[in-house]
Structure formats: C-alpha cells, structure tokens
Design a protein around this motif. Sequence first.
Motif, PDB file in Angstrom:
ATOM      1  N   MET A  58       8.106 -35.945  29.899  1.00 50.90           N
ATOM      2  CA  MET A  58       8.088 -34.488  29.846  1.00 50.90           C
ATOM      3  C   MET A  58       6.698 -34.014  29.419  1.00 50.90           C
ATOM      4  O   MET A  58       6.136 -34.538  28.469  1.00 50.90           O
ATOM      5  CB  MET A  58       9.128 -34.047  28.809  1.00 50.90           C
ATOM      6  CG  MET A  58       9.643 -32.639  28.982  1.00 50.90           C
ATOM      7  SD  MET A  58      10.653 -32.188  27.544  1.00 50.90           S
ATOM      8  CE  MET A  58      12.179 -31.720  28.302  1.00 50.90           C
ATOM      9  N   ILE A  63       1.095 -28.634  24.160  1.00 52.60           N
ATOM     10  CA  ILE A  63       1.089 -29.986  23.583  1.00 52.60           C
ATOM     11  C   ILE A  63       0.350 -30.933  24.531  1.00 52.60           C
ATOM     12  O   ILE A  63      -0.605 -31.586  24.139  1.00 52.60           O
ATOM     13  CB  ILE A  63       2.532 -30.511  23.358  1.00 52.60           C
ATOM     14  CG1 ILE A  63       3.359 -29.536  22.513  1.00 52.60           C
ATOM     15  CG2 ILE A  63       2.512 -31.919  22.749  1.00 52.60           C
ATOM     16  CD1 ILE A  63       2.894 -29.361  21.089  1.00 52.60           C
TER      17      ILE A  63
ATOM     18  N   ILE B 101      13.570 -34.974  25.254  1.00 51.10           N
ATOM     19  CA  ILE B 101      13.754 -33.864  24.327  1.00 51.10           C
ATOM     20  C   ILE B 101      12.388 -33.354  23.879  1.00 51.10           C
ATOM     21  O   ILE B 101      11.496 -34.150  23.553  1.00 51.10           O
ATOM     22  CB  ILE B 101      14.585 -34.328  23.108  1.00 51.10           C
ATOM     23  CG1 ILE B 101      16.041 -34.494  23.549  1.00 51.10           C
ATOM     24  CG2 ILE B 101      14.477 -33.341  21.949  1.00 51.10           C
ATOM     25  CD1 ILE B 101      16.929 -35.122  22.541  1.00 51.10           C
ATOM     26  N   SER B 102      12.212 -32.046  23.918  1.00 50.08           N
ATOM     27  CA  SER B 102      11.033 -31.459  23.287  1.00 50.08           C
ATOM     28  C   SER B 102      11.510 -30.476  22.233  1.00 50.08           C
ATOM     29  O   SER B 102      12.475 -29.753  22.441  1.00 50.08           O
ATOM     30  CB  SER B 102      10.146 -30.761  24.319  1.00 50.08           C
ATOM     31  OG  SER B 102      10.748 -29.585  24.786  1.00 50.08           O
ATOM     32  N   THR B 136       9.135 -35.371  22.475  1.00 53.15           N
ATOM     33  CA  THR B 136       7.808 -34.788  22.367  1.00 53.15           C
ATOM     34  C   THR B 136       7.865 -33.478  21.586  1.00 53.15           C
ATOM     35  O   THR B 136       8.931 -32.883  21.436  1.00 53.15           O
ATOM     36  CB  THR B 136       7.200 -34.579  23.772  1.00 53.15           C
ATOM     37  OG1 THR B 136       5.937 -33.945  23.636  1.00 53.15           O
ATOM     38  CG2 THR B 136       8.073 -33.711  24.645  1.00 53.15           C
ATOM     39  N   SER B 137       6.730 -33.072  21.081  1.00 51.83           N
ATOM     40  CA  SER B 137       6.640 -31.800  20.369  1.00 51.83           C
ATOM     41  C   SER B 137       6.651 -30.641  21.353  1.00 51.83           C
ATOM     42  O   SER B 137       6.377 -30.810  22.541  1.00 51.83           O
ATOM     43  CB  SER B 137       5.330 -31.729  19.589  1.00 51.83           C
ATOM     44  OG  SER B 137       5.182 -32.847  18.780  1.00 51.83           O
TER      45      SER B 137
END
Lengths: 350, 350
Positions: A58, A63, B101-102, B136-137
């Motif tokens: 992702m 970011i 997921i972020s 990830t952020s």
Amino acid sequence: MFSNTEDSKTKLSELGEFGLIDHLTKHFSIQQSSTLKSIGDDAAVLEHKDPIVVTTDMLVEGIHFDLSYSPLKHLGYKAVMVNLSDVYAMNAKATQITVSISCSNRFTVEALEELYAGIHHAASLYNIDVVGGDTTSAIKGLSISITAIGTAKKEKITYRSGAKPNDLVVVSGDLGSAFMGLKVLEREKEVFKVNPNSQPDLEKYTYLVERQLKPEARKDIPELLEKLGVLPTAMIDISDGLSSEIIHISKNSNVGANLFEDKLPMDPALIATCEEFELDSTTVVLNGGEDYELLFTIDQKDYDKIKGNPNLSVIGHITEAKEGIHLITRANQKLPIQAMGWNSMDKEEN
Amino acid sequence: MFSNTEDSKTKLSELGEFGLIDHLTKHFSIQQSSTLKSIGDDAAVLEHKDPIVVTTDMLVEGIHFDLSYSPLKHLGYKAVMVNLSDVYAMNAKATQITVSISCSNRFTVEALEELYAGIHHAASLYNIDVVGGDTTSAIKGLSISITAIGTAKKEKITYRSGAKPNDLVVVSGDLGSAFMGLKVLEREKEVFKVNPNSQPDLEKYTYLVERQLKPEARKDIPELLEKLGVLPTAMIDISDGLSSEIIHISKNSNVGANLFEDKLPMDPALIATCEEFELDSTTVVLNGGEDYELLFTIDQKDYDKIKGNPNLSVIGHITEAKEGIHLITRANQKLPIQAMGWNSMDKEEN
C-alpha cells in the motif's frame, strides 16, 4: 476557480463508483491467457498451471509519496513497480494485479485518469492484466493498495532462506540513486517554497530523479537467470536498502555475509551528487531504499555464467552465521552491517 | 493522559514496521494445504489445482465505518467478511487473504491487536489463511485493504452472466437488517452527543446491530448448493442492496426479472424497527446494503431441491430482457426497479 482549466474538471461524484471503475479501466485489455475473467464480476477468475505467488503493498500520500513533486502518472506506474518487484524477487513471472484506490474529493476524475494512465502504461509494458479494482472515497488524501500475482514452476521459486556459506552475493543494476533522487526533489521543494519563481536546473540529476519517481522492476533478471541456467539460492528485492535486505537473507538462511565496499555498484551521478550533498556514498548505497533492484545469492559454480554481465555485480559472499554480517571497506576494515533502512536514515538527517 | 490505562498503551513507532507485522501475525496458523509459504518472504506461495478467484475491497474510516460505534475487533471481522462474500458469490471456496492496513499514530499497538484479533477470529472460523500483509503509517485515519483468494472447479464457477428466462431468483437469509442496524447506531450516536450519560437499551435491536457490525459471509450456501446438487446459473452477493444486485445480474445476463414483494425475506425485528423509524420495509429491503447475503438464479427444474429450505427464499423469476426489471407489489402493481444502493438512500434521508 483560479483558471478556466479548472472549470472543465469532473467531480468524482458525477460518475459514481461503478461508473468510475468502468471509466478508468475501459482501455485495459487482457494479455495473459491465464486470465479467464477480469473486472466485471464479484471476483476475477484465473487459471494457473504452476504455483502462484501473491504480494501486496500500500502506498499512502504523505508517507510514501508527495504529490507536490510526484506526478500522478508516475505514481501509478511506481505503485505497480513496487509490487511487481516482489514477484520478480521470488524468481517468478508477474501476470495479474488488482488495484484499490481511496481518495478524497479534492481529486477529480481527470486526476484519477492520470493515475490510471500510469498503471495502464506499467501493465502494458510489463505484460500484466489489471483484473480487479475498488475505488472508494476517503476523508483525506490518496491511498493505492495493489496486490500482484505471479507464477513460477515450484522448483524455480526462490525464497530468502536458501543461501549457503560460500555462495556469492549478487546485485542487479546500481544502488542508492533513488534515495539521492529524493534528496534532490526535497531540496528543490524547499527552494520553491522560498522562491516560487525559481527555475530549477535538474538536468544533471535526471537519472537520480527518475530512479525515485519512476523506478523499473527487474522483470529482466529472472528471465536472464533462466537463460543463463542459473537458479539463485536466495533472493529479495531492495526496497528498504541493501543493509536491511542482506540481513533478511542472512537471518532467513541462518548464515552470515561479507560485502565489499569497492564492489558496490554506483552510478557516476550518484557519486557526484553525494559529494555535492556531503553524504558518504557507501552509506547511501547501504541504507538508501526504493531502488527495486534484486539482491540474490548463487552457488560459486555458477560464477562463470554471470561473470562480466553488465546487469549484475558480485558484491560479496555468504559465510557461516557465527561470522556475522560485515562490510569490508576499501581500507580493509571489517564493519558490522546494521539495519537502518531509508526511513531511519531520513529521520537522522531531517 | 486522562487515565492510567492510556499510560500502558504502546506507540506504533516502538515496534517498527517489521516488528509490528511479526507481532500482529504471530498467532496465525496455516490451515490450507494450498498455502506453501505464508507471511515472511517477498510474496506468499500458493498451489491450487483448480482455477482461483481473486477479489479486493478497501474499507476506509469515515466512509465505510465509524469507530465511535464500531469496535475494532468487529471491524477486522467485517473487513474479512466483505471480501469472503465476493468469493462465495462466485460459488467458490475461500482459501487465503492478504491484509494491508494504514493508520495514523492515534492508533496504538493495542488497537491494532484488537483489529487483528477480529481478522484472526474470522480466518479461524472460515478456515482461511492470512498469507500476506502490509502495515503502514497514514497522516489520518484507518484503512483496511483486503484481497481474498478462493478456488473452485472451472465448471462450478458462477458468474453474473448466466441467468436465463424462466430461471428462479433466490436469495439467502433475510434482507434490510444491516441497514436498519446502521440507522439504530446513528440515532444512538446523536443521542449520546446530546447526553453522554444516556444508557441506550439496544436489546431489541441486537439482531439488526449485529448484522451491521459483525455480518457473516455465506460460506454455507455454496456448500449447501453442492450438497443439493444445484448449480446456480448466476450469482452475486448483496453488498449494495437487492435492487442494485438484480440489475447487475439482469444487465450481465441480458435478461429481465420480476420480484414479488410478498416473497422478500424480512426478520420480524426489521419490520418492527422500520415501523418505529417510519420507513417502508420494502424500500429498505430493496435498497439497504451490507447484508452480504447471496442472490442467485437457478433453473426451474432445480426448484424441488431447494423447496422449503429455511436458508433460501424464492423471490421471483427471470424474464426476457425487453420485459425489464420489476417489483410486483402486494397490491399486484408492477413497479420498475431502479438502482439506488444504500449510499444513495442514505443521502436522501440525511
């Protein structure tokens, strides 16, 4: 409205979710015979004779990318590359991807068309089918989630875990350039903030900037190795930096490694720009990420097959685990290699 | 800090990306023999004898869920269900998922543990492997992007395009409840805003609220049809509402359809709550989404095989395309069915 061009932009809500997916994917054709059914049902249907490899990544605005210097078309292209790189790192052939995008209403249909043009361009060039997608609203920002599927004969699939003592450590292409491309772009952004009329001359940084904004996944390396009759013992792609990746191979294979500073492949533009930025080029090569080159190990008996190939550099060899992971410097010092990754390096410097 | 419990929460940055994935997935075991390699390399490796189906869906905070009334564990569970539902809608067996997921730094490690507990619970119950992930952020909010993989024999895979005139239209379970569950939750949220000490009595809405917050994908339906020897001619899952889905089947199959109002399956709690909210239950059943039931068509000759099954309701039949798509009301009126979907209905009402 600041200009006439803005007037002609189309709001996302004008098309709706189904209209939007249809609109964005209508030019996508099917190239893989393994794709039985693409977009347009509850799921795509694929028929692969050999095992498949599946990977997902992702990219999130703020970011992983900054739209102030990353064109949407390049971003779409890069999002595909990041995923294909993981497929090639399994010594597999990439065949299909699915693409999910969420974005706020600050993005227009035309903006998503640009993003999809990059995805489409990547899919055409790398001969993969876009077989699924989801486009949804978000409160803020843009996220791109891609899942890539590839295939390979079971005996060809290369894991991180197969490296053995005395294997040679090989890397494709050159390293560090994508990181320095980012440094150049970040500097120009700061200059632009102070003086919006500045006309930056980025010509001498073209290679570095392109490595950052529009990287290429190494589709050619598994093909080359197949042609040369070389089956790597372990392989990984370099997304987080050489240090981090050699540590992954070492840990997963339960071995150590010696890398040689004077063998690390660097582009002349990288060396010049590191000097300009007063950064140590070896540190950048070890810890700069996003090169999407392949790092792999081969049995010594295969050395003659790859020797002299301009795409490949032998940068070290595998040792027993107890010997650890080291860089042998030009001055013949033995320094332990620690994971830093480009995120950490970035933090140190900013 | 408002309380001591907050003190013991762990910031995401304390673990780092690799540490976090390892931490969140360490309890995940492999249940499918088709999973050759799960998390821990550049890609997962799967070996399926039959064709695979692949589907992807992204859930975005503020668009698809509201954390003020959706517990993270339920959310993780639901994110998996949404994707599995698409696999079952192909008449296939779900086998693997990848999860990306972020999230922003307002989420703690403990919050992501809750989310993953829901994912884990769903994976265990539905016998699927979590084979890949990316964490990830994000600058803001939480997004969950899941790709689900399933498999079925080629001749069993059911598309939206196979319905023929005189086929029966069948639906599993009951409809509209997830939408009314959302209405109840939204009302309670407004009440809570005015009076944070209110103690809502949600007991009579338990079924509706559970249908919204923790839906189940109909894994049992392809299994039941297999057992009964019924091969559906077309199938789709009901995520956007019955109207929208019957239109998809009709368009893809180039047919029309008549649905009968008195055959639409409704739970008693739905009927009572629609009365309370002064909403027409038929409108809710037609246009309320997120039920994740399966809508399919079967040849008339198969009617005896499904007759009287408590999981299935025959709600209409397929016609020639030129006859259009209609609802036959209890008063024997013939009303054209138009796509609305629950998003549109929501907009009309708010």
